[in-house]
Design a protein around this motif. Structure first.
Motif, PDB file in Angstrom:
ATOM      1  N   PRO A 160       0.878  -1.001   0.199  1.00  0.00           N
ATOM      2  CA  PRO A 160       0.178   0.159   0.052  1.00  0.00           C
ATOM      3  C   PRO A 160       0.880   1.319   0.063  1.00  0.00           C
ATOM      4  N   ALA A 161       0.446   2.300  -0.689  1.00  0.00           N
ATOM      5  CA  ALA A 161       1.127   3.775  -0.660  1.00  0.00           C
ATOM      6  C   ALA A 161       0.824   4.508   0.726  1.00  0.00           C
ATOM      7  N   LYS A 162       1.725   5.306   0.883  1.00  0.00           N
ATOM      8  CA  LYS A 162       1.489   5.900   2.274  1.00  0.00           C
ATOM      9  C   LYS A 162       0.487   7.017   1.803  1.00  0.00           C
ATOM     10  N   ASP A 163      -0.323   7.103   2.971  1.00  0.00           N
ATOM     11  CA  ASP A 163      -1.563   8.232   2.680  1.00  0.00           C
ATOM     12  C   ASP A 163      -1.052   9.636   2.342  1.00  0.00           C
ATOM     13  N   SER A 164       0.054  10.086   3.245  1.00  0.00           N
ATOM     14  CA  SER A 164       0.754  11.410   2.913  1.00  0.00           C
ATOM     15  C   SER A 164       1.280  11.654   1.265  1.00  0.00           C
ATOM     16  N   GLU A 165       1.641  10.437   1.022  1.00  0.00           N
ATOM     17  CA  GLU A 165       2.048  10.487  -0.599  1.00  0.00           C
ATOM     18  C   GLU A 165       0.776  10.697  -1.461  1.00  0.00           C
ATOM     19  N   ILE A 166      -0.180   9.748  -1.106  1.00  0.00           N
ATOM     20  CA  ILE A 166      -1.378   9.854  -2.005  1.00  0.00           C
ATOM     21  C   ILE A 166      -2.137  11.359  -1.945  1.00  0.00           C
ATOM     22  N   LYS A 167      -1.986  11.879  -0.763  1.00  0.00           N
ATOM     23  CA  LYS A 167      -2.827  13.234  -0.436  1.00  0.00           C
ATOM     24  C   LYS A 167      -1.964  14.281  -1.497  1.00  0.00           C
ATOM     25  N   LYS A 168      -0.713  13.903  -1.467  1.00  0.00           N
ATOM     26  CA  LYS A 168       0.202  15.128  -2.053  1.00  0.00           C
ATOM     27  C   LYS A 168      -0.274  15.000  -3.595  1.00  0.00           C
ATOM     28  N   ILE A 169      -0.227  13.849  -3.954  1.00  0.00           N
ATOM     29  CA  ILE A 169      -0.270  13.405  -5.640  1.00  0.00           C
ATOM     30  C   ILE A 169      -1.848  14.092  -5.859  1.00  0.00           C
ATOM     31  N   ILE A 170      -2.938  13.642  -5.131  1.00  0.00           N
ATOM     32  CA  ILE A 170      -4.219  14.173  -5.362  1.00  0.00           C
ATOM     33  C   ILE A 170      -4.387  15.768  -5.338  1.00  0.00           C
ATOM     34  N   HIS A 171      -3.719  16.127  -4.437  1.00  0.00           N
ATOM     35  CA  HIS A 171      -3.820  17.714  -4.123  1.00  0.00           C
ATOM     36  C   HIS A 171      -2.914  18.249  -5.523  1.00  0.00           C
TER      37      HIS A 171
END
Length: 202
Positions: free
Chosen positions: A125-136
Protein backbone atom coordinates in the motif's frame (compact mmCIF):
# COMPACT_ATOMS: atom_id res chain seq x y z
CA UNK A 1 9.68 -37.12 11.85
CA UNK A 2 12.65 -36.51 9.56
CA UNK A 3 14.71 -33.33 9.55
CA UNK A 4 13.20 -32.49 6.14
CA UNK A 5 9.65 -32.77 7.55
CA UNK A 6 10.59 -30.52 10.47
CA UNK A 7 11.94 -27.86 8.08
CA UNK A 8 8.75 -27.99 6.01
CA UNK A 9 6.64 -27.60 9.16
CA UNK A 10 8.72 -24.60 10.26
CA UNK A 11 8.30 -22.96 6.86
CA UNK A 12 4.53 -23.53 6.92
CA UNK A 13 4.30 -22.10 10.44
CA UNK A 14 6.26 -19.00 9.40
CA UNK A 15 4.03 -18.49 6.34
CA UNK A 16 0.90 -18.88 8.48
CA UNK A 17 2.19 -16.36 11.03
CA UNK A 18 3.06 -13.92 8.25
CA UNK A 19 -0.42 -14.37 6.72
CA UNK A 20 -2.13 -13.89 10.09
CA UNK A 21 0.03 -10.86 10.79
CA UNK A 22 -0.91 -9.45 7.42
CA UNK A 23 -4.61 -10.03 8.16
CA UNK A 24 -4.39 -8.32 11.55
CA UNK A 25 -2.62 -5.37 9.93
CA UNK A 26 -5.34 -5.17 7.29
CA UNK A 27 -7.99 -5.02 10.02
CA UNK A 28 -6.32 -1.94 11.46
CA UNK A 29 -6.00 -0.23 8.09
CA UNK A 30 -8.54 -1.86 5.87
CA UNK A 31 -9.03 0.91 3.33
CA UNK A 32 -5.68 1.68 1.68
CA UNK A 33 -4.40 3.17 -1.56
CA UNK A 34 -2.54 0.89 -3.96
CA UNK A 35 -0.67 1.80 -7.12
CA UNK A 36 -1.40 -0.24 -10.23
CA UNK A 37 0.90 -0.38 -13.25
CA UNK A 38 -0.81 -0.27 -16.66
CA UNK A 39 0.14 -0.40 -20.30
CA UNK A 40 1.27 3.05 -21.41
CA UNK A 41 -1.62 5.11 -22.74
CA UNK A 42 -4.24 2.80 -21.17
CA UNK A 43 -4.60 4.66 -17.85
CA UNK A 44 -8.06 6.15 -18.51
CA UNK A 45 -9.22 2.94 -20.19
CA UNK A 46 -8.15 0.95 -17.11
CA UNK A 47 -10.02 3.39 -14.86
CA UNK A 48 -13.17 2.98 -16.99
CA UNK A 49 -12.83 -0.83 -17.22
CA UNK A 50 -12.21 -1.20 -13.49
CA UNK A 51 -15.15 1.02 -12.53
CA UNK A 52 -17.42 -1.12 -14.73
CA UNK A 53 -16.08 -4.33 -13.15
CA UNK A 54 -16.61 -2.93 -9.64
CA UNK A 55 -20.26 -2.29 -10.47
CA UNK A 56 -20.81 -5.54 -12.38
CA UNK A 57 -19.12 -7.72 -9.73
CA UNK A 58 -20.64 -5.87 -6.74
CA UNK A 59 -17.26 -4.84 -5.32
CA UNK A 60 -18.17 -1.29 -4.27
CA UNK A 61 -17.78 -2.32 -0.62
CA UNK A 62 -14.13 -3.27 -1.21
CA UNK A 63 -12.93 -1.04 -4.07
CA UNK A 64 -13.83 2.60 -3.48
CA UNK A 65 -11.97 5.00 -5.78
CA UNK A 66 -9.95 4.79 -8.98
CA UNK A 67 -7.86 7.85 -9.85
CA UNK A 68 -5.63 8.86 -12.77
CA UNK A 69 -3.77 11.98 -11.52
CA UNK A 70 -3.69 14.64 -14.25
CA UNK A 71 -2.82 18.30 -14.74
CA UNK A 72 -4.11 20.85 -17.22
CA UNK A 73 -1.81 22.10 -19.96
CA UNK A 74 -2.59 25.12 -22.12
CA UNK A 75 -1.23 24.92 -25.67
CA UNK A 76 -0.99 27.98 -27.89
CA UNK A 77 -0.96 27.15 -31.59
CA UNK A 78 -1.61 29.64 -34.33
CA UNK A 79 -2.57 32.22 -31.73
CA UNK A 80 -5.30 29.95 -30.35
CA UNK A 81 -5.41 28.49 -26.87
CA UNK A 82 -6.20 24.82 -26.43
CA UNK A 83 -6.37 22.97 -23.13
CA UNK A 84 -5.54 19.32 -22.65
CA UNK A 85 -5.07 16.96 -19.72
CA UNK A 86 -1.62 15.47 -19.14
CA UNK A 87 -1.01 12.54 -16.81
CA UNK A 88 1.26 13.28 -13.86
CA UNK A 89 2.40 9.62 -13.61
CA UNK A 90 2.06 7.96 -17.04
CA UNK A 91 1.53 4.21 -16.74
CA UNK A 92 0.05 4.26 -13.23
CA UNK A 93 -3.45 4.26 -11.71
CA UNK A 94 -4.32 4.77 -8.03
CA UNK A 95 -6.88 2.45 -6.43
CA UNK A 96 -8.37 2.86 -2.95
CA UNK A 97 -9.44 -0.56 -1.75
CA UNK A 98 -9.58 -3.21 0.95
CA UNK A 99 -7.02 -5.79 -0.16
CA UNK A 100 -8.16 -9.40 -0.12
CA UNK A 101 -8.23 -12.25 -2.64
CA UNK A 102 -11.47 -11.06 -4.28
CA UNK A 103 -10.56 -7.40 -4.66
CA UNK A 104 -7.03 -8.32 -5.79
CA UNK A 105 -8.50 -10.59 -8.47
CA UNK A 106 -10.91 -7.92 -9.77
CA UNK A 107 -8.17 -5.29 -10.11
CA UNK A 108 -5.36 -7.57 -11.30
CA UNK A 109 -7.48 -9.10 -14.05
CA UNK A 110 -8.83 -5.81 -15.39
CA UNK A 111 -7.88 -5.33 -19.05
CA UNK A 112 -4.78 -3.13 -19.34
CA UNK A 113 -3.45 -3.80 -15.83
CA UNK A 114 0.00 -5.37 -15.75
CA UNK A 115 0.68 -5.58 -12.00
CA UNK A 116 0.44 -3.97 -8.59
CA UNK A 117 3.40 -2.01 -7.29
CA UNK A 118 5.08 -4.35 -4.80
CA UNK A 119 5.87 -8.05 -5.01
CA UNK A 120 3.76 -10.36 -7.17
CA UNK A 121 2.06 -11.96 -4.15
CA UNK A 122 2.03 -8.99 -1.77
CA UNK A 123 1.05 -5.58 -3.17
CA UNK A 124 2.44 -2.75 -1.04
CA UNK A 125 0.00 0.00 0.00
CA UNK A 126 1.11 3.56 -0.68
CA UNK A 127 1.59 6.02 2.18
CA UNK A 128 -1.50 8.14 2.78
CA UNK A 129 0.67 11.28 2.94
CA UNK A 130 2.07 10.56 -0.54
CA UNK A 131 -1.40 9.96 -2.00
CA UNK A 132 -2.72 13.21 -0.49
CA UNK A 133 0.14 15.12 -2.11
CA UNK A 134 -0.51 13.48 -5.50
CA UNK A 135 -4.25 14.14 -5.44
CA UNK A 136 -3.72 17.71 -4.16
CA UNK A 137 -1.20 18.28 -6.94
CA UNK A 138 -3.64 17.08 -9.60
CA UNK A 139 -6.46 19.34 -8.34
CA UNK A 140 -4.40 22.50 -7.73
CA UNK A 141 -1.77 22.17 -10.46
CA UNK A 142 -0.84 25.51 -12.03
CA UNK A 143 -1.45 25.44 -15.74
CA UNK A 144 1.60 24.71 -17.82
CA UNK A 145 1.66 26.57 -21.13
CA UNK A 146 3.03 24.99 -24.31
CA UNK A 147 3.70 27.00 -27.46
CA UNK A 148 5.11 26.06 -30.86
CA UNK A 149 7.87 28.67 -31.04
CA UNK A 150 11.36 28.36 -32.52
CA UNK A 151 14.59 30.31 -32.48
CA UNK A 152 14.62 32.90 -35.28
CA UNK A 153 10.86 33.52 -35.27
CA UNK A 154 9.37 36.94 -34.58
CA UNK A 155 6.90 37.55 -31.76
CA UNK A 156 4.85 40.49 -30.60
CA UNK A 157 4.87 41.24 -26.88
CA UNK A 158 1.29 41.68 -25.66
CA UNK A 159 1.78 42.36 -21.94
CA UNK A 160 4.34 43.69 -19.49
CA UNK A 161 6.68 46.70 -19.76
CA UNK A 162 7.60 45.86 -23.38
CA UNK A 163 4.02 45.48 -24.66
CA UNK A 164 3.63 46.25 -28.40
CA UNK A 165 7.32 45.71 -29.09
CA UNK A 166 8.40 43.07 -31.61
CA UNK A 167 11.31 40.74 -30.90
CA UNK A 168 13.37 37.99 -32.53
CA UNK A 169 13.54 34.75 -30.53
CA UNK A 170 17.10 33.78 -29.59
CA UNK A 171 16.47 31.03 -27.00
CA UNK A 172 13.51 28.86 -25.98
CA UNK A 173 12.95 27.23 -22.55
CA UNK A 174 9.91 24.94 -23.03
CA UNK A 175 10.22 23.39 -19.55
CA UNK A 176 9.76 26.87 -18.03
CA UNK A 177 7.30 28.15 -20.69
CA UNK A 178 9.68 31.04 -21.33
CA UNK A 179 11.90 32.38 -24.10
CA UNK A 180 14.50 35.05 -24.69
CA UNK A 181 14.12 37.56 -27.52
CA UNK A 182 16.11 40.51 -28.87
CA UNK A 183 13.98 43.64 -28.83
CA UNK A 184 14.96 46.95 -30.44
CA UNK A 185 14.55 49.66 -27.79
CA UNK A 186 15.58 53.19 -28.76
CA UNK A 187 17.53 51.74 -31.67
CA UNK A 188 19.44 49.37 -29.42
CA UNK A 189 19.05 45.56 -29.44
CA UNK A 190 18.16 44.44 -25.92
CA UNK A 191 17.72 40.83 -24.71
CA UNK A 192 14.41 40.33 -22.92
CA UNK A 193 13.15 37.22 -21.12
CA UNK A 194 9.44 36.61 -21.65
CA UNK A 195 6.79 34.10 -20.60
CA UNK A 196 4.77 32.38 -23.32
CA UNK A 197 1.61 34.10 -22.11
CA UNK A 198 3.23 37.50 -22.76
CA UNK A 199 3.75 36.97 -26.48
CA UNK A 200 1.96 36.37 -29.72
CA UNK A 201 3.49 34.83 -32.81
CA UNK A 202 3.62 36.98 -35.93
Amino acid sequence: MTEKDENINEELTEETQEFEGSKSQDKKNQKRWYIVHTYSGYENKVKSNLEKRIEYMNMADKIFRVEVPQKTITQIKGGRKQEKEEKIFPGYVLVEMIMDEDSWYVVRHTAGVTKFVGSAKKPIPAKDSEIKKIIHRSTTQTQKVEMDVKVGEKVRIISGPFAEFVGDITEVYPDKAKLRAMVSIFGRETPVELEYKQIQKL
